[in-house]
Motif scaffolding. Sequence first.
Motif, short mmCIF file in Angstrom:
data_model
loop_
_atom_site.label_atom_id
_atom_site.label_comp_id
_atom_site.label_asym_id
_atom_site.label_seq_id
_atom_site.Cartn_x
_atom_site.Cartn_y
_atom_site.Cartn_z
N ASN A 162 2.44 -43.05 -65.02
CA ASN A 162 3.16 -42.59 -63.82
C ASN A 162 3.25 -41.08 -63.81
O ASN A 162 3.12 -40.45 -62.77
CB ASN A 162 4.56 -43.20 -63.76
N GLN A 163 3.50 -40.52 -65.00
CA GLN A 163 3.58 -39.07 -65.12
C GLN A 163 2.22 -38.44 -64.78
O GLN A 163 2.15 -37.43 -64.07
CB GLN A 163 3.98 -38.72 -66.56
N LEU A 164 1.17 -39.06 -65.27
CA LEU A 164 -0.18 -38.58 -64.99
C LEU A 164 -0.46 -38.63 -63.49
O LEU A 164 -0.94 -37.66 -62.89
CB LEU A 164 -1.19 -39.45 -65.76
N ALA A 165 -0.13 -39.77 -62.88
CA ALA A 165 -0.37 -39.92 -61.44
C ALA A 165 0.40 -38.88 -60.64
O ALA A 165 -0.14 -38.22 -59.75
CB ALA A 165 0.01 -41.33 -60.99
N ALA A 166 1.68 -38.71 -60.99
CA ALA A 166 2.51 -37.75 -60.26
C ALA A 166 1.95 -36.34 -60.41
O ALA A 166 1.88 -35.58 -59.43
CB ALA A 166 3.95 -37.81 -60.78
N CYS A 167 1.53 -36.02 -61.62
CA CYS A 167 1.00 -34.67 -61.87
C CYS A 167 -0.28 -34.43 -61.08
O CYS A 167 -0.45 -33.38 -60.44
CB CYS A 167 0.76 -34.53 -63.38
N VAL A 168 -1.19 -35.40 -61.08
CA VAL A 168 -2.44 -35.25 -60.33
C VAL A 168 -2.13 -35.14 -58.83
O VAL A 168 -2.67 -34.28 -58.12
CB VAL A 168 -3.42 -36.41 -60.63
N LEU A 169 -1.23 -35.99 -58.33
CA LEU A 169 -0.90 -35.94 -56.89
C LEU A 169 -0.29 -34.60 -56.50
O LEU A 169 -0.63 -34.04 -55.46
CB LEU A 169 0.06 -37.09 -56.52
N LEU A 170 0.59 -34.08 -57.34
CA LEU A 170 1.21 -32.78 -57.04
C LEU A 170 0.18 -31.65 -57.02
O LEU A 170 0.19 -30.80 -56.13
CB LEU A 170 2.31 -32.45 -58.06
N HIS A 171 -0.70 -31.65 -58.02
CA HIS A 171 -1.73 -30.61 -58.05
C HIS A 171 -2.67 -30.74 -56.85
O HIS A 171 -3.12 -29.75 -56.28
CB HIS A 171 -2.53 -30.67 -59.36
N LEU A 172 -2.96 -31.98 -56.50
CA LEU A 172 -3.86 -32.23 -55.37
C LEU A 172 -3.23 -31.76 -54.06
O LEU A 172 -3.88 -31.11 -53.24
CB LEU A 172 -4.12 -33.74 -55.31
N GLN A 173 -1.96 -32.07 -53.91
CA GLN A 173 -1.25 -31.66 -52.70
C GLN A 173 -1.21 -30.13 -52.58
O GLN A 173 -1.48 -29.56 -51.52
CB GLN A 173 0.16 -32.24 -52.73
N ALA A 174 -0.91 -29.48 -53.70
CA ALA A 174 -0.86 -28.01 -53.70
C ALA A 174 -2.25 -27.44 -53.40
O ALA A 174 -2.38 -26.48 -52.62
CB ALA A 174 -0.37 -27.51 -55.05
N ALA A 175 -3.30 -28.05 -54.00
CA ALA A 175 -4.65 -27.56 -53.78
C ALA A 175 -5.05 -27.72 -52.31
O ALA A 175 -5.69 -26.85 -51.72
CB ALA A 175 -5.64 -28.32 -54.67
N MET A 176 -4.64 -28.83 -51.70
CA MET A 176 -4.99 -29.06 -50.30
C MET A 176 -4.30 -28.05 -49.39
O MET A 176 -4.88 -27.60 -48.40
CB MET A 176 -4.63 -30.50 -49.89
N GLN A 177 -3.07 -27.71 -49.72
CA GLN A 177 -2.38 -26.69 -48.92
C GLN A 177 -3.10 -25.35 -49.03
O GLN A 177 -3.30 -24.65 -48.04
CB GLN A 177 -0.91 -26.58 -49.36
N THR A 178 -3.48 -25.00 -50.24
CA THR A 178 -4.22 -23.74 -50.45
C THR A 178 -5.56 -23.78 -49.72
O THR A 178 -5.96 -22.83 -49.05
CB THR A 178 -4.47 -23.50 -51.96
N PHE A 179 -6.25 -24.91 -49.86
CA PHE A 179 -7.57 -25.04 -49.23
C PHE A 179 -7.44 -24.91 -47.71
O PHE A 179 -8.26 -24.27 -47.05
CB PHE A 179 -8.20 -26.38 -49.61
N GLU A 180 -6.41 -25.53 -47.18
CA GLU A 180 -6.20 -25.50 -45.73
C GLU A 180 -5.98 -24.05 -45.25
O GLU A 180 -6.43 -23.67 -44.18
CB GLU A 180 -4.96 -26.34 -45.42
N GLN A 181 -5.26 -23.28 -46.07
CA GLN A 181 -4.97 -21.89 -45.68
C GLN A 181 -6.13 -20.95 -45.91
O GLN A 181 -6.42 -20.09 -45.10
CB GLN A 181 -3.75 -21.38 -46.46
N SER A 182 -6.82 -21.10 -47.07
CA SER A 182 -7.81 -20.08 -47.39
C SER A 182 -9.16 -20.63 -47.86
O SER A 182 -9.97 -19.87 -48.40
CB SER A 182 -7.22 -19.11 -48.43
N GLY A 183 -9.41 -21.91 -47.65
CA GLY A 183 -10.72 -22.47 -47.97
C GLY A 183 -11.00 -22.47 -49.47
O GLY A 183 -10.09 -22.41 -50.30
N LEU A 184 -12.29 -22.51 -49.80
CA LEU A 184 -12.69 -22.67 -51.20
C LEU A 184 -12.52 -21.39 -52.02
O LEU A 184 -12.42 -21.45 -53.25
CB LEU A 184 -14.16 -23.12 -51.24
N ALA A 185 -12.46 -20.23 -51.33
CA ALA A 185 -12.53 -18.93 -52.02
C ALA A 185 -11.63 -18.84 -53.25
O ALA A 185 -12.06 -18.39 -54.31
CB ALA A 185 -12.21 -17.81 -51.04
N SER A 186 -10.38 -19.33 -53.12
CA SER A 186 -9.46 -19.14 -54.24
C SER A 186 -9.71 -20.13 -55.38
O SER A 186 -9.01 -20.09 -56.39
CB SER A 186 -8.02 -19.22 -53.76
#
Length: 252
Positions: free
Chosen positions: A169-193
């Motif tokens: 569960n900890q693993l799933a939560a951690c992956v989901l949180l990182h994924l969500q953060a990455a998607m927000q970044t990707f949405e704002q600035s694409g792949l560059a970062s």
Amino acid sequence: EAQLQALAPMAPVHCFSVIDSTNQYLFERVNQLSSGESCLAECQTAGRGRRGKPWVSPFGCQLILSMYWRLEQGMAAAMGLSLAVGVAVVEALESLGYPGVELKWPNDLYYQGRKLAGILVEMSGSAGASCHLVIGIGLNLAMPSQQGEKIDQAWSELRHVQPELVDRNQLAACVLLHLQAAMQTFEQSGLASFVESWNRLDYFAGQPVKLLMGEQVIRGIARGIDDRGALRLETDEGIKVYLGGEISLRRG
Ligand code: BTN
């Protein structure tokens, strides 16, 4: 991690014991979902891999998850997204104390030369409108050896990286949180970062490789990715870039 926890609360997570495919589950419901909504399962009966291949997902042996995202900028903006997802998953594993996981272009997770996880991004939408994305991840945790025989390539599992596995569960939560953060970044600035991180994690960096494109074989030295996520290959004629599609990459 504190930064991640400070994000907006997690969107709903739909959990199943058995399901056909977590990607399929979200794909059938795209109009009712909001970005970040996810699906988790213990087992898939029709798990999907890239290039139309099946994905073997026996009960309780993998982290099987998918996340939905609506990309307002549309499909063209999604180019390179799966590379950002790869970075997010590796960084989630690093944050939990699993070192040494690498990325093989375009988006497999590798550990000591063997495939640890696969990523499948599926999308739908029409030109000029927002598009629906379903990001699927299958990560081997501890696979039974007889199941492993069904997998058509050298594979690894998280318990090889670190025999003491963290709570799932900890693993799933951690992956989901990182994924969500990455998607927000990707949405704002694409792949560059993500490019610098991707290149840091590149399994083939500086190695001789061969690219298989249908009948064509191209040899060169792997030189990471560019800002669009294209593979940079140093050939006799200088650096050439390749943007995915039906290409596969091998040690050359
Ligand atoms: C690959 O071929 O490497 C990609 C594999 C992706 C598998 C995951 S498991 C969760 C999600 N649901 C699916 O049906 N496929 C993806």
